[in-house]
Design an enzyme around this catalytic site. Structure first.
Site, short mmCIF file in Angstrom:
data_model
loop_
_atom_site.label_atom_id
_atom_site.label_comp_id
_atom_site.label_asym_id
_atom_site.label_seq_id
_atom_site.Cartn_x
_atom_site.Cartn_y
_atom_site.Cartn_z
N PHE A 149 0.75 -1.25 0.00
CA PHE A 149 -0.04 0.01 -0.10
C PHE A 149 0.88 1.23 0.09
CE2 PHE A 149 0.74 -0.72 4.41
CZ PHE A 149 1.04 0.88 5.02
N LYS A 173 -1.45 -7.77 -8.67
CA LYS A 173 -2.35 -7.72 -7.82
C LYS A 173 -1.83 -6.48 -6.36
CE LYS A 173 -3.12 -8.53 -3.87
NZ LYS A 173 -3.63 -7.62 -3.08
N GLU A 176 -5.19 -3.91 -1.73
CA GLU A 176 -6.61 -3.48 -1.69
C GLU A 176 -6.87 -2.18 -1.01
OE1 GLU A 176 -6.15 -6.55 1.54
OE2 GLU A 176 -5.32 -5.95 -0.31
N SER A 226 6.00 -6.78 4.09
CA SER A 226 6.47 -7.25 5.25
C SER A 226 7.33 -8.41 5.27
CB SER A 226 5.51 -7.28 6.25
OG SER A 226 4.74 -8.51 6.18
N CYS A 281 9.81 1.30 3.41
CA CYS A 281 10.92 0.25 3.97
C CYS A 281 12.19 0.85 4.13
CB CYS A 281 10.63 -0.96 2.96
SG CYS A 281 11.29 -0.57 1.33
N GLU A 382 9.62 -3.54 12.89
CA GLU A 382 9.42 -2.45 12.01
C GLU A 382 7.97 -1.82 12.37
OE1 GLU A 382 9.61 -2.01 7.29
OE2 GLU A 382 8.50 -3.69 8.13
#
Length: 499
Positions: A149, A173, A176, A226, A281, A382
């Site tokens: 995202f 993909k 969402e 992640s 990240c 994280e």
């Protein structure tokens, strides 16, 4: 309410599963859109469309592919603001940050425009008597990308432009949580002349992801997200015979030596820790202050952090927007609230922050934690939010040992005026990307992006030469042709017999 549907075969395809997910404006907390969530059957239908498109696209000329890519680059450039507005509306980041995301994605499109030179093979002549050996690279077939995202335009553009330039067809993909930018990218690709079925967007949740990982028609999977999910993606897709590049999480450190320019280091720490609300990240989430500079450095960071303007991403005055969801906001806040109990000094507490007129937004302020212990939750996990931990080390060696003990190895940085120390650092540190007086060392498009240890699963980094190698496979051809002078009797090719 707006509905985001799939993009398959060059057109919008309505979701057939009957399942939809909510898409929220993080600044207001309101659900503004619903996104179709694909079933396994819908994923299979998209794969079949991509397989059919590959039959012609995989054999298309490099000239035909680059013609489309150059047109695509022009359309992306012309639609920067429109893409950035979609990102801000669904992710929440400020417009200038969203524009920067689009610009970084464009770098990879530009790299793909030069694919003609990147796909040149090799030739060795006369390795034996009239024997030549050549090496070529060919596409894999249908490949897939599963993206996060936090960069809904940039990360997809790290994947599919190179994949299709190499002759593959692609199924994306996206997250969402902010799906609209992905559809816009696909629509512009179609407008640029990309044939139907070469780039497809399938929205979904775990059902769609698992279907992609198991589908026998998909040759390779790219992922950014992640570490736990990256590990799962790598294990599952590999078990199903797929090539995998899975980029995981991070805990990026910035080592500040006593000789560093502390004003520059503080500026860098604030930018790298709190930019994009820390939802990246490559964020610096841990500063390691060496020697006696810690107190002064923390004070300089605090002074700068308190001045950051937080507000809606579409407000030009805002420097930082909200977090993606209320649940994520609460999770980030929990680390700050528990920090003192685990030995940290809470210099700035951003929990409980709100913006007037937008009280239901997913707001959190900037938090600064000093004297953080390496066994605390705020350090080990994280956090993926605007929380900066400061740790202390007596020496350079102690600082490097602290960083290398982390299970993550994505990016790191050193701030110093000492060239010798910087050289040692870049060789001794266990991370895939290193910055020297550069806080966020994201490589330019023609170098590859990727970490070490629990920040990367698979052998290939993303984009650059590694990306091109990931989306192609090598083939070696050994050839021997008889000399025309050795033609069978009765056949005259016009060469003297004593040639």
């Amino acid at each position: 309410m707006k509905t985001v549907n799939h993009w398959i075969g060059g057109k919008t395809v309505e979701g057939a599963s009957g399942n939809y997910g909510p898409v929220t404006d993080p600044a207001t907390g309101e659900v503004t859109t619903q996104v179709a969530l694909a079933s396994a059957d819908e994923v299979d239908a998209a794969v079949r469309v991509a397989q059919e498109a590959y039959q012609s696209w995989g054999l298309s000329s490099l000239a035909a592919r680059t013609k489309v890519l150059f047109a695509y680059r022009a359309l992306l450039d012309a639609n920067r603001d429109a893409i950035a507005e979609l990102i801000t509306a669904e992710h929440g980041k400020v417009h200038s940050d969203a524009l920067g995301e689009v610009a970084r994605g464009l770098e990879i499109v530009e790299l793909a425009c030069g694919i003609t030179t990147q796909l040149k093979g090799e030739l060795s002549t006369s390795v034996s008597n009239r024997v030549d050996v050549s090496s070529i690279r060919q596409p894999l077939g249908v490949v897939a990308g599963i993206t996060p995202f936090n960069f809904p335009a940039m990360v997809p553009m790290w994947m599919f432009p190179l994949a299709v330039a190499c002759g593959n067809t692609f199924i994306l993909k996206p997250s969402e949580k902010d799906p609209s930018a992905a559809n816009k990218l696909a629509e512009l690709a179609s407008e640029a002349g990309l044939p139907a079925g070469v780039l497809n967007v399938v929205h979904g949740d775990k059902v769609a992801v698992d279907a992609l990982l198991a589908h026998p028609g998909i040759a390779a999977v790219s992922f950014v997200g992640s570490t736990p999910i990256a590990r799962h993606i790598h294990t599952t897709a590999s078990a199903n015979g797929k090539r995998v590049q899975a980029l995981g999480g991070a805990k990026n450190h910035m080592l500040v030596l006593p000789d560093a320019d502390l004003d520059a280091a503080a500026d860098a720490a604030v930018s790298a820790a709190y930019g994009s609300a820390g939802e990246r990240c490559m964020a610096i989430s841990a500063v390691v202050a060496v020697g006696s500079i810690g107190d002064e450095l923390v004070e300089k960071i605090r002074e700068r952090a308190e001045k950051i303007k937080i507000g809606p991403g579409n407000d030009p005055a805002s420097e930082m927007g909200p977090l993606i969801t209320a649940a994520h906001r609460d999770k980030v806040a929990s680390y700050v609230k528990g920090a003192a109990d685990q030995g940290a000094d809470v210099v700035l507490d951003g929990t409980g922050y709100t913006v007037g007129g937008f009280e239901k937004g997913h707001w959190i302020g900037l938090s600064l934690l000093d004297n953080v212990k390496t066994d605390s939750d705020a350090y080990r996990d994280e956090i993926f939010g605007p929380v900066l931990c400061v740790l202390r080390a007596e020496t350079y060696e102690e600082g490097v040992a602290l960083i290398n003990a982390s299970p993550f190895g994505n990016g790191t940085a050193i701030f110093t005026r000492d060239g010798g120390a910087a050289r040692r650092f870049q060789l001794e540190i266990e991370a895939g990307m290193v910055g020297v007086n550069v806080p966020i060392p994201v490589p330019v498009g023609y170098h590859s992006f990727g970490g070490w240890k629990d920040s990367l699963f698979g052998d290939h980094h993303i984009y650059g030469n590694d990306g091109i190698h990931f989306y192609t496979r090598g083939k070696v051809v050994t050839t021997r042709w008889p000399d025309p002078s050795e033609a069978p009797a009765g056949v005259d090719l016009g060469f003297p017999r004593n040639h």
